[in-house]
Motif scaffolding. Structure first.
Motif, mmCIF file in Angstrom:
data_model
loop_
_atom_site.group_PDB
_atom_site.id
_atom_site.type_symbol
_atom_site.label_atom_id
_atom_site.label_comp_id
_atom_site.label_asym_id
_atom_site.label_seq_id
_atom_site.Cartn_x
_atom_site.Cartn_y
_atom_site.Cartn_z
ATOM 1 N N ASP A 72 0.833 -1.203 0.000
ATOM 2 C CA ASP A 72 0.000 0.000 0.000
ATOM 3 C C ASP A 72 0.867 1.252 0.000
ATOM 4 O O ASP A 72 0.734 2.114 -0.865
ATOM 5 N N THR A 73 1.731 1.364 1.002
ATOM 6 C CA THR A 73 2.612 2.532 1.109
ATOM 7 C C THR A 73 3.976 2.114 1.637
ATOM 8 O O THR A 73 4.095 1.154 2.400
ATOM 9 N N VAL A 74 4.976 2.856 1.212
ATOM 10 C CA VAL A 74 6.323 2.737 1.774
ATOM 11 C C VAL A 74 6.772 4.134 2.186
ATOM 12 O O VAL A 74 6.686 5.076 1.387
ATOM 13 N N ASN A 107 0.877 -3.348 4.492
ATOM 14 C CA ASN A 107 0.274 -4.383 3.639
ATOM 15 C C ASN A 107 1.209 -4.835 2.519
ATOM 16 O O ASN A 107 0.855 -4.834 1.338
ATOM 17 N N LEU A 108 2.390 -5.226 2.921
ATOM 18 C CA LEU A 108 3.363 -5.777 1.976
ATOM 19 C C LEU A 108 2.995 -7.218 1.646
ATOM 20 O O LEU A 108 2.736 -8.029 2.529
ATOM 21 N N LEU A 109 2.956 -7.546 0.344
ATOM 22 C CA LEU A 109 2.665 -8.911 -0.113
ATOM 23 C C LEU A 109 3.846 -9.430 -0.925
ATOM 24 O O LEU A 109 4.314 -8.754 -1.849
ATOM 25 N N ILE A 110 4.312 -10.620 -0.557
ATOM 26 C CA ILE A 110 5.432 -11.256 -1.261
ATOM 27 C C ILE A 110 5.032 -12.681 -1.616
ATOM 28 O O ILE A 110 4.450 -13.396 -0.802
ATOM 29 N N ASN A 111 5.363 -13.078 -2.840
ATOM 30 C CA ASN A 111 5.114 -14.457 -3.248
ATOM 31 C C ASN A 111 6.260 -14.899 -4.150
ATOM 32 O O ASN A 111 6.484 -14.332 -5.215
ATOM 33 N N HIS A 112 6.994 -15.906 -3.676
ATOM 34 C CA HIS A 112 8.058 -16.514 -4.485
ATOM 35 C C HIS A 112 8.197 -17.967 -4.052
ATOM 36 O O HIS A 112 8.117 -18.282 -2.860
ATOM 37 N N ILE A 131 1.961 -11.997 3.755
ATOM 38 C CA ILE A 131 1.456 -10.633 3.925
ATOM 39 C C ILE A 131 1.954 -10.056 5.243
ATOM 40 O O ILE A 131 1.793 -10.666 6.302
ATOM 41 N N VAL A 132 2.567 -8.889 5.149
ATOM 42 C CA VAL A 132 3.023 -8.159 6.333
ATOM 43 C C VAL A 132 2.118 -6.943 6.483
ATOM 44 O O VAL A 132 2.261 -5.968 5.738
ATOM 45 N N PRO A 133 1.160 -6.963 7.434
ATOM 46 C CA PRO A 133 0.231 -5.830 7.559
ATOM 47 C C PRO A 133 0.936 -4.510 7.850
ATOM 48 O O PRO A 133 0.622 -3.487 7.237
ATOM 49 N N THR A 134 1.879 -4.531 8.771
ATOM 50 C CA THR A 134 2.621 -3.314 9.077
ATOM 51 C C THR A 134 3.988 -3.683 9.628
ATOM 52 O O THR A 134 4.117 -4.622 10.424
#
Length: 725
Positions: A254-256, A280-285, A294-297
């Motif tokens: 969402d934001t950095v 709301n960081l999302l990573i998929n590998h 998902i890292v909410p904050t």
């Protein structure tokens, strides 16, 4: 306090005034001359810069017009930059640049104003060639003449160069950045407008022809070495599809927010203080996890120290994951031989807060788990690459009044009673196996020969009944061995870890699964959810011991036509030997069913250790080596005796993760077997006779023969209803 009165003769004052006056007049005259000749000086400087770009970087730079439009402002038009024999790198229609006069006197170029209209930066990648190659060539040339460098000075100079190029006032319109990667992936970022007005930064960036709209907004104060910048998108997440095309990774947020708070010398170190946060960081590998993480904050308050030869994240830094806090310390020392140092401290924290701080999707089997009490985690790691065997490793998660209140997605006590186990091969389920009395091949722990139990524990996990899931020294030695080999050749897994991996987790080899494995082992061992005897009983009944052969019950009947209680010493040592690589077990036999001679030293070695521990009688003939005979029904599927197979070769691409230790660090028997001492017993190849060494061509031929034989064996098994012979 009174200062003494200084009397300066009027004559001297007059002389000083005349000198100062003359100096000011000279400056005015020189300034007037320079001002009148500034256009000529500008042309000369531009010509010199163009020549330098051509000589040093192989760049063809063209400027249509260049003129002064103010005391210190230069306007340029029709600019192009083309690397030799490459695609055009950059074009700019109109640009004006203003510099600050006072810093310029001391040799520092600080921008006061920047205006740009209709520019383009075009990066092209064709095979392994790009139109940015000139940068690498320049770096290579520079390193030839460089001596020892001070990293703190480099860091200060680099930061200053970046900050000096941020103008007090800026107006950029229609600046296009375009990337073409072998015509398979393309990116376009069109900055329609970007302004800085009295430190206020605002921008609008169109991504891939209005596919998304990004903004970089905030406050910038380059003179004070401060900034606070927010990166976000309009009405959607910031997504980077280019990563998916290149490395098959999904990344969005969402934001950095990035903050630079201060940058200055602290003693001999250059210290940079700031913070970085994401929502709301999302990573998929596929190497990280099989699903979205998902890292909410999350936020990092960082103090970075740059010394003369090292870079460090100071222990005053803090990582925030929801309500959990971690204090990391990272140090990388750049000497002839690099030194790595890692420390991590959490202090006593609420256990549920720590659990909730983990990213969503990281631990699927533990989702919904509720706990009480506190935990404290400490990690210490140190490696000097000049002496990797001296690596230091310590990892401890200490429970304080810790209790499990509610199970999550998975009941970690399910194996205390009868359950169904499903082994997987190459990601596909093989068959369901009931681990309990209804399965005729299931063997209670008391009905398994001590010859097999002692052999397997000696080779796999001698301190199983005394440790709490992890053997710290074994992990330390694995790190050293893997570093020296430059690949994963030795693991540090205990029986507890192997059991959890097989029963509770998916077979996908990811960092997330390895981390989950460590946490589940800690939960089981420290809360005594499963007894050691039951863990060992289940392990003996599920381990793979051949192609589609699982558990000691199936294995003892498959290889020897016996029950597990009837196994002799030699058979026990053999079955323990095949556990690391069970699929090649049959290739260790001669055509008459006897074991190949190269295994004899291994039997003597393991047997001697068992004898010293009082687990078997001393035997000078090889601890049952000559008594091991493969049952006749399987002998027809053996390779010819002239074919030799390297049965000790075993590579794994399991990711390495820090484990947790909760017992004393005394040296275990496992380490005396496989590490230290005069012999390097980490790899069983060390005990192979010298005449078994093969050329690469021979090994390739043997592997081809092996695969051919395996296919024939599988066909024969199917023809006989799944059972050879």
């Amino acid at each position: 306090m009174q200062f003494p009165k200084i009397n300066i003769p009027k004559k001297h004052l007059k002389i000083g005034a005349w000198v100062l006056g003359i100096f000011l007049v000279i400056l005015v005259i020189l300034g007037s001359i320079a001002y009148s000749k500034r256009e000529a000086l500008l042309k000369k400087m531009i010509a010199k810069a163009i020549a330098k770009a051509d000589h040093d970087y192989g760049l063809e730079v063209k400027i249509g017009k260049a003129r002064f439009t103010g005391l210190s402002t230069v306007s340029l038009s029709s600019i192009s930059v083309v690397p030799k024999e490459r695609d055009t790198l950059s074009t700019i229609s109109e640009m004006s640049v203003g510099v600050k006069l006072l810093p310029l006197i001391f040799g520092n170029v600080k921008l006061s104003e920047l205006k740009l209209d209709k520019g383009k930066l075009n990066v092209v990648v064709r095979d392994s060639i790009t139109n940015l190659d000139f940068i690498l060539k320049r770096k290579k040339k520079d390193t030839v003449t460089k001596n020892k460098v001070d990293l703190s000075q480099i860091a200060e100079n680099l930061l200053n160069e970046v900050l000096y190029k941020i103008p007090d006032n800026m107006e950029v319109k229609n600046l296009l950045f375009q990337l073409n990667d072998n015509d398979t992936a393309q990116l376009k970022f069109l900055t329609t407008v970007a302004t800085i007005d009295d430190g206020d930064l605002k921008s609008t960036i169109l991504v891939n022809d209005k596919q998304a709209t990004w903004h970089v907004n905030g406050k910038v104060k380059p003179g004070k070495k401060q900034m606070d910048v927010l990166f976000f998108a309009d009405k959607q997440k910031v997504q980077l599809p280019y990563l998916n095309n290149k490395i098959h990774a999904v990344l969005s947020f969402d934001t950095v927010r990035t903050q630079l708070k201060d940058a200055a010398y602290s003693g001999d170190d250059f210290k940079i203080s700031g913070s970085w946060s994401v929502r709301n960081l999302l990573i998929n590998h596929k190497r990280i996890a099989s699903n979205d993480i998902i890292v909410p904050t999350a936020r990092v308050d960082a103090d970075i120290l740059v010394g003369s030869n090292y870079l460090a994240l100071d222990s005053s830094s803090t990582v925030y994951l929801n309500k959990a806090e971690v204090h990391p310390y990272l140090k990388y020392t750049l000497t002839k031989d690099k030194v790595y140092e890692v420390k991590m401290r959490t202090g006593e924290q609420d256990a549920q807060a720590i659990l909730d701080g983990f990213p969503q999707g990281l631990f699927e089997s533990l989702e919904g788990l509720k706990v009480s009490g506190k935990v404290k985690y400490d990690l210490d790691f140190y490696m000097d690459t000049a002496i990797p065997d001296s690596v230091k490793f310590s990892s401890t998660l200490k429970p304080i009044g810790f209790k499990i209140l509610k199970w999550g997605k998975t009941d970690l006590q399910k194996i205390n009673s009868t359950f169904v186990y499903t082994p997987y091969e190459y990601g596909k389920p093989m068959r369901d196996i009931t681990i309990g009395p209804t399965n005729p091949n299931f063997t209670p722990l008391g009905d398994i020969s001590s010859n097999f139990k002692n052999a397997l524990l000696t080779s796999e996990d001698p301190s199983f009944f005394s440790h709490k899931g992890f053997v710290e020294e074994s992990i330390r030695k694995s790190i050293a061995v893997n570093f020296k080999k430059k690949k994963f050749v030795r693991g540090g897994s205990t029986i507890s870890m192997q059991l959890v991996k097989n029963v509770f987790l998916s077979r996908q080899k990811t960092l997330a699964r390895k981390a989950e494995e460590i946490l589940i082992v800690w939960l089981i061992e420290n809360n005594r959810l499963i007894s050691k005897q039951r863990m060992l009983e289940v392990y003996f009944n599920i381990i793979e011991m051949g192609r589609n052969v699982y558990g000691i019950g199936e294995a003892s009947r498959y290889y020897f036509g016996k029950t597990p209680a009837e196994l002799n010493v030699g058979e026990g040592i053999f079955l323990a030997n095949i556990v690391p690589n069970p699929k090649i077990a049959l290739f260790k036999f001669n055509g008459d069913g006897s074991l190949k001679e190269y295994l004899h030293p291994y039997f003597r070695y393991m047997g001697n250790i068992m004898a010293r521990r009082g687990l078997t009688q001393a035997d000078t003939t090889g601890y049952g080596f000559y008594n091991v005979r493969l049952r006749e029904g399987l002998r027809q599927y053996l390779l010819p005796d002239t074919i030799s197979v390297d049965t000790t070769a075993f590579d794994s691409d399991e990711p390495v993760m820090p484990a947790v230790n909760t017992q004393d660090a005394s040296k275990s028997l496992f380490d005396r077997i496989f590490g230290g001492g005069k012999k390097d017993t980490t790899n069983n190849q060390a005990i192979k006779p010298a005449d078994t060494v093969k050329t690469r061509k021979q090994l390739r031929q043997e592997r081809r023969e092996q695969k051919k034989r395996e296919k024939e064996l599988e066909k024969a098994k199917k023809a006989n209803g799944g059972e050879p012979g």
